[in-house]
Design an enzyme around this catalytic site. Structure first.
Site, PDB file in Angstrom:
ATOM      1  N   ASN A  22     -75.363  75.531 -43.667  1.00 27.84           N
ATOM      2  CA  ASN A  22     -76.257  75.817 -42.525  1.00 27.84           C
ATOM      3  C   ASN A  22     -77.689  75.268 -42.311  1.00 27.84           C
ATOM      4  OD1 ASN A  22     -73.986  77.057 -41.643  1.00 27.84           O
ATOM      5  ND2 ASN A  22     -74.408  79.066 -43.113  1.00 27.84           N
ATOM      6  N   LYS A  38     -62.441  76.064 -42.110  1.00 29.02           N
ATOM      7  CA  LYS A  38     -62.859  77.053 -41.324  1.00 29.02           C
ATOM      8  C   LYS A  38     -62.291  76.930 -40.113  1.00 29.02           C
ATOM      9  CE  LYS A  38     -67.318  78.567 -43.051  1.00 29.02           C
ATOM     10  NZ  LYS A  38     -68.861  78.821 -42.507  1.00 29.02           N
ATOM     11  N   HIS A  49     -78.055  77.518 -33.755  1.00 30.59           N
ATOM     12  CA  HIS A  49     -77.135  78.391 -33.329  1.00 30.59           C
ATOM     13  C   HIS A  49     -77.683  79.477 -32.370  1.00 30.59           C
ATOM     14  CE1 HIS A  49     -73.515  78.423 -36.476  1.00 30.59           C
ATOM     15  NE2 HIS A  49     -73.480  77.481 -35.576  1.00 30.59           N
ATOM     16  N   HIS A  95     -78.864  74.919 -38.936  1.00 24.27           N
ATOM     17  CA  HIS A  95     -77.993  75.650 -38.017  1.00 24.27           C
ATOM     18  C   HIS A  95     -78.346  77.198 -37.574  1.00 24.27           C
ATOM     19  CE1 HIS A  95     -75.398  72.515 -38.955  1.00 24.27           C
ATOM     20  NE2 HIS A  95     -74.327  72.945 -38.154  1.00 24.27           N
ATOM     21  N   ARG A 152     -48.359  84.661 -39.058  1.00 29.16           N
ATOM     22  CA  ARG A 152     -49.348  84.607 -40.249  1.00 29.16           C
ATOM     23  C   ARG A 152     -49.577  83.586 -41.242  1.00 29.16           C
ATOM     24  NH1 ARG A 152     -46.119  89.106 -41.315  1.00 29.16           N
ATOM     25  NH2 ARG A 152     -47.115  91.488 -40.613  1.00 29.16           N
ATOM     26  N   LYS A 168     -69.087  67.542 -48.206  1.00 25.25           N
ATOM     27  CA  LYS A 168     -69.021  68.478 -47.894  1.00 25.25           C
ATOM     28  C   LYS A 168     -67.766  69.229 -48.660  1.00 25.25           C
ATOM     29  CE  LYS A 168     -67.849  71.891 -44.157  1.00 25.25           C
ATOM     30  NZ  LYS A 168     -67.430  71.950 -42.803  1.00 25.25           N
ATOM     31  N   ARG A 182     -72.252  77.380 -50.186  1.00 19.69           N
ATOM     32  CA  ARG A 182     -71.554  76.512 -48.749  1.00 19.69           C
ATOM     33  C   ARG A 182     -72.449  77.063 -47.681  1.00 19.69           C
ATOM     34  NH1 ARG A 182     -65.468  76.694 -46.435  1.00 19.69           N
ATOM     35  NH2 ARG A 182     -65.837  75.521 -44.535  1.00 19.69           N
ATOM     36  N   HIS A 201     -74.050  71.100 -29.584  1.00 19.80           N
ATOM     37  CA  HIS A 201     -74.402  71.754 -30.796  1.00 19.80           C
ATOM     38  C   HIS A 201     -75.375  70.702 -31.891  1.00 19.80           C
ATOM     39  CE1 HIS A 201     -73.243  73.674 -34.856  1.00 19.80           C
ATOM     40  NE2 HIS A 201     -73.132  72.391 -35.287  1.00 19.80           N
ATOM     41  N   GLU A 243     -74.942  65.776 -38.187  1.00 20.66           N
ATOM     42  CA  GLU A 243     -74.302  66.413 -39.743  1.00 20.66           C
ATOM     43  C   GLU A 243     -74.250  65.602 -40.786  1.00 20.66           C
ATOM     44  OE1 GLU A 243     -73.468  69.555 -39.254  1.00 20.66           O
ATOM     45  OE2 GLU A 243     -73.235  69.789 -36.929  1.00 20.66           O
ATOM     46  N   GLU A 300     -67.835  80.933 -48.932  1.00 20.41           N
ATOM     47  CA  GLU A 300     -69.301  81.167 -48.518  1.00 20.41           C
ATOM     48  C   GLU A 300     -69.928  82.246 -49.188  1.00 20.41           C
ATOM     49  OE1 GLU A 300     -70.128  79.814 -44.557  1.00 20.41           O
ATOM     50  OE2 GLU A 300     -72.271  80.703 -44.574  1.00 20.41           O
TER      51      GLU A 300
END
Ligand SMILES: NC(=O)c1ccc[n+]([C@@H]2O[C@H](COP(=O)([O-])OP(=O)(O)OC[C@H]3O[C@@H](n4cnc5c(N)ncnc54)[C@H](O)[C@@H]3O)[C@@H](O)[C@H]2O)c1
Ligand SMILES: [Zn+2]
Length: 272
Positions: free
Chosen positions: A151, A49, A158, A154, A27, A133, A147, A171, A91, A143
């Protein structure tokens, strides 16, 4: 045991995978990240993330789990292929476009030095990009809204990656084309000046990044297929797409009211 410390030394894939392992093992155990690609240094290692891909979609399985420490040494980039450097620059340019005009100007001014990995300017730009960032993440870790502005490019990117099974482009390359789509859509909606669109795209091209679907030999993809895939993305909340657009370089706006035909038109305009 629970006192173990996991050290993730490598690019974004290693960081995401190790971070997810650290988040779930017993955990959650502590972890430290030592990112060795430009993309991981300015993006993946900031924000906590962690995720792994699933055949049904990118980053579908994951957790928020902040590392105790991130150690960045720009010297590690000396062995990184130029293509990967460019994917990191995307980025950084994205951070410039959505929130940091001075950073964008700095990249414009020092593009050669950056591509040559000159330590002084590179370290400066990496640090500033991380600060940008980190500021966003600090103000909206999970998010809610802010946040999601990260994107930018993106939502389109994506979808391109998903449609090509992550095989046909990197990417960063997909995001670069996605940034053109987002900026073109911003222009079409009367938000952004044409000159600003060109300025963004000129910078992307100057550092060797693709801006059109044709640059990636993906112009065979239909706009409808791309849009459908965008709707499948987990970030599409309810029945409306959440689009990150720019009203001026250095600024960002979230729109959920853009008609599908405007999105299709912008994609068509970015085919070649
Ligand atoms: N967690 C996040 O917030 C976040 C954000 C952006 C991207 N990501 C994820 O990051 C991944 C992409 O990261 P990436 O671009 O670092 O890819 P990557 O980890 O695959 O690294 C790219 C390549 O460079 C090699 N490499 C790494 N460091 C090197 C070095 N110093 N010298 C030479 N080669 C080196 C790797 O072995 C790999 O072949 C994607 O899976 C993406 O989903 C996560
Ligand atoms: Zn990205």
């Amino acid at each position: 045991d629970r006192q173990s410390l996991l050290v993730a030394l490598g690019g974004g894939v290693i960081g995401d995978l190790s971070g997810f392992a650290a988040a779930t093992f017993m955990r959650g155990i502590n972890w430290v990240q030592v990112p060795t690609t430009l993309l991981a240094q300015v993006d993946a290692s900031v924000g906590g993330k962690t995720a792994i891909n699933h055949p049904k979609g990118k980053n579908l399985i994951g957790a928020f789990h902040q590392p105790k420490l991130v150690v960045i040494d720009s010297n590690t980039l000396k062995t990184l292929p130029l293509r990967e450097i460019r994917c990191g620059l995307v980025e950084i340019i994205k951070h410039g476009v959505i929130m940091d005009l001075p950073l964008l100007e700095q990249i414009e001014q020092y593009q050669t030095e950056l591509l040559n990995l000159e330590t002084e300017v590179l370290t400066d730009v990496i640090a500033q990009s991380c600060r940008d960032k980190a500021w966003v993440v600090k103000n909206d870790e999970k998010e809610a809204d802010l946040r999601s502005t990260l994107n930018y490019g993106h939502t389109f990117g994506h979808a391109l990656e998903t449609l090509t099974d992550y095989h046909q482009c990197q990417h960063g390359e997909a995001v670069s084309v996605g940034m053109n789509c987002a900026a073109q859509l911003s222009v079409n909606l009367g938000l952004l000046d044409q000159q600003d669109l060109q300025r963004q795209n000129q910078l992307l091209q100057a550092v060797g990044l693709p801006i059109c679907l044709a640059d990636l030999q993906l112009d065979g993809i239909s706009a409808t297929d791309l849009l459908r895939t965008m709707y499948l993305d987990k970030k599409a909340s309810s029945d409306r797409l959440k689009l990150i657009l720019t009203p001026a370089l250095g600024q960002v706006v979230i729109r959920q009211d853009v008609p599908d035909d405007e999105i299709l038109k912008a994609i068509e305009m970015c085919k070649s």
